[in-house]
Scaffold this motif. Structure first.
Motif, short mmCIF file in Angstrom:
data_model
loop_
_atom_site.label_atom_id
_atom_site.label_comp_id
_atom_site.label_asym_id
_atom_site.label_seq_id
_atom_site.Cartn_x
_atom_site.Cartn_y
_atom_site.Cartn_z
N ASP A 15 -11.87 -3.36 2.83
CA ASP A 15 -12.90 -2.75 1.98
C ASP A 15 -12.49 -2.71 0.50
OD1 ASP A 15 -14.45 -2.33 4.21
OD2 ASP A 15 -13.95 -0.21 4.38
N ASN A 16 -11.23 -2.35 0.25
CA ASN A 16 -10.79 -2.11 -1.12
C ASN A 16 -9.88 -3.20 -1.65
OD1 ASN A 16 -12.09 0.47 -1.13
ND2 ASN A 16 -10.42 1.21 0.11
N GLY A 17 -9.21 -3.87 -0.75
CA GLY A 17 -8.44 -5.03 -1.13
C GLY A 17 -7.06 -4.82 -1.70
N THR A 18 -6.60 -3.56 -1.84
CA THR A 18 -5.27 -3.38 -2.40
C THR A 18 -4.42 -2.49 -1.51
OG1 THR A 18 -5.74 -1.41 -3.72
CG2 THR A 18 -6.20 -3.54 -4.74
N ILE A 19 -3.14 -2.81 -1.48
CA ILE A 19 -2.19 -2.00 -0.73
C ILE A 19 -2.10 -0.61 -1.36
CG2 ILE A 19 0.27 -1.78 -0.18
CD1 ILE A 19 0.29 -4.85 0.17
N GLU A 20 -2.15 -0.55 -2.68
CA GLU A 20 -2.03 0.73 -3.39
C GLU A 20 -3.16 1.69 -2.99
OE1 GLU A 20 -1.91 -2.29 -4.90
OE2 GLU A 20 0.24 -2.34 -5.27
N THR A 21 -4.38 1.19 -2.94
CA THR A 21 -5.52 2.02 -2.54
C THR A 21 -5.35 2.51 -1.12
OG1 THR A 21 -6.96 0.79 -4.02
CG2 THR A 21 -8.02 2.08 -2.30
N CYS A 22 -4.85 1.66 -0.28
CA CYS A 22 -4.60 2.01 1.11
C CYS A 22 -3.56 3.13 1.21
CB CYS A 22 -4.13 0.77 1.86
SG CYS A 22 -3.91 1.02 3.59
N ILE A 23 -2.50 3.05 0.44
CA ILE A 23 -1.46 4.07 0.45
C ILE A 23 -2.02 5.41 -0.02
CG2 ILE A 23 0.71 4.79 -0.66
CD1 ILE A 23 1.43 1.73 -0.67
N ILE A 24 -2.82 5.40 -1.05
CA ILE A 24 -3.45 6.63 -1.56
C ILE A 24 -4.35 7.24 -0.49
CG2 ILE A 24 -5.13 7.54 -3.22
CD1 ILE A 24 -3.94 5.43 -5.22
N GLN A 25 -5.15 6.41 0.16
CA GLN A 25 -6.07 6.89 1.19
C GLN A 25 -5.30 7.53 2.35
OE1 GLN A 25 -8.67 3.87 2.72
NE2 GLN A 25 -9.72 5.25 4.09
N LEU A 26 -4.24 6.88 2.81
CA LEU A 26 -3.45 7.44 3.91
C LEU A 26 -2.69 8.70 3.48
CD1 LEU A 26 -2.08 4.30 5.73
CD2 LEU A 26 -3.59 6.04 6.66
N SER A 27 -2.23 8.75 2.24
CA SER A 27 -1.54 9.93 1.73
C SER A 27 -2.46 11.15 1.74
CB SER A 27 -1.02 9.69 0.31
OG SER A 27 -0.06 8.68 0.30
N GLN A 28 -3.72 10.93 1.46
CA GLN A 28 -4.69 12.02 1.50
C GLN A 28 -5.01 12.41 2.94
OE1 GLN A 28 -7.83 10.28 -0.85
NE2 GLN A 28 -6.87 10.87 -2.78
N GLN A 29 -5.05 11.43 3.83
CA GLN A 29 -5.37 11.67 5.23
C GLN A 29 -4.21 12.34 5.97
OE1 GLN A 29 -7.00 8.23 7.11
NE2 GLN A 29 -7.07 9.17 9.13
N TYR A 30 -2.98 12.01 5.57
CA TYR A 30 -1.77 12.56 6.21
C TYR A 30 -0.87 13.20 5.15
CZ TYR A 30 -3.38 9.59 10.03
OH TYR A 30 -4.13 9.01 11.01
N PRO A 31 -1.25 14.36 4.62
CA PRO A 31 -0.53 14.97 3.50
C PRO A 31 0.90 15.41 3.84
CG PRO A 31 -2.21 16.46 4.31
CD PRO A 31 -2.41 15.16 5.02
N THR A 32 1.23 15.59 5.10
CA THR A 32 2.58 16.02 5.46
C THR A 32 3.54 14.84 5.64
OG1 THR A 32 2.02 16.04 7.82
CG2 THR A 32 1.74 18.11 6.59
N THR A 33 3.04 13.63 5.55
CA THR A 33 3.89 12.43 5.66
C THR A 33 4.27 11.97 4.26
OG1 THR A 33 2.71 11.80 7.67
CG2 THR A 33 4.02 10.10 6.60
N SER A 34 5.53 11.62 4.08
CA SER A 34 5.99 11.22 2.75
C SER A 34 5.32 9.92 2.30
CB SER A 34 7.51 11.03 2.73
OG SER A 34 7.88 9.83 3.34
N VAL A 35 5.10 9.82 1.02
CA VAL A 35 4.48 8.62 0.45
C VAL A 35 5.36 7.40 0.70
CG1 VAL A 35 3.68 7.52 -1.69
CG2 VAL A 35 3.19 9.94 -1.28
N ASN A 36 6.68 7.58 0.65
CA ASN A 36 7.58 6.46 0.91
C ASN A 36 7.41 5.93 2.33
OD1 ASN A 36 8.69 6.51 -1.64
ND2 ASN A 36 10.39 7.84 -1.06
N ARG A 37 7.27 6.81 3.30
CA ARG A 37 7.06 6.41 4.69
C ARG A 37 5.73 5.67 4.83
NH1 ARG A 37 8.41 7.62 10.17
NH2 ARG A 37 7.08 6.16 11.28
N ILE A 38 4.69 6.21 4.23
CA ILE A 38 3.37 5.57 4.28
C ILE A 38 3.44 4.20 3.64
CG2 ILE A 38 1.01 5.70 3.37
CD1 ILE A 38 1.22 8.77 3.85
#
Length: 86
Positions: free
Chosen positions: A43-66
């Motif tokens: 949908d969005n085409g970028t890994i960065e957007t995907c990381i932001i989306q998952l970080s919001q969906q899973y706030p207790t998981t570290s951004v580095n892990r995501i």
């Protein structure tokens, strides 16, 4: 940006996704997180957007892990030719 390879079909449910390789008949299952990654890439085409989306969906998981998980799955999907860069 990414698109689904024309030789694959994607079916999604609340539990995740199933990706069918039309040429070989083999399939791959993705859990909900994997489904989110794939849909975000398509949908969005970028890994960065995907990381932001998952970080919001899973706030207790570290951004580095995501980031590692997203990059690993993206590389696997590219290697299996499920998705392709456009």
């Amino acid at each position: 940006m990414f698109q689904l390879n024309k030789d694959f079909r994607l079916t999604s449910s609340n539990e995740g996704s199933v990706i069918l390789d039309l040429k070989s008949g083999k399939y791959m299952r993705l859990n909900r997180s994997g489904k989110t990654v794939l849909e975000s890439l398509l949908d969005n085409g970028t890994i960065e957007t995907c990381i932001i989306q998952l970080s919001q969906q899973y706030p207790t998981t570290s951004v580095n892990r995501i980031q590692k998980d997203v990059e690993n799955l993206t590389n696997e999907l590219l290697a299996q030719r499920v998705i392709e860069k456009i």
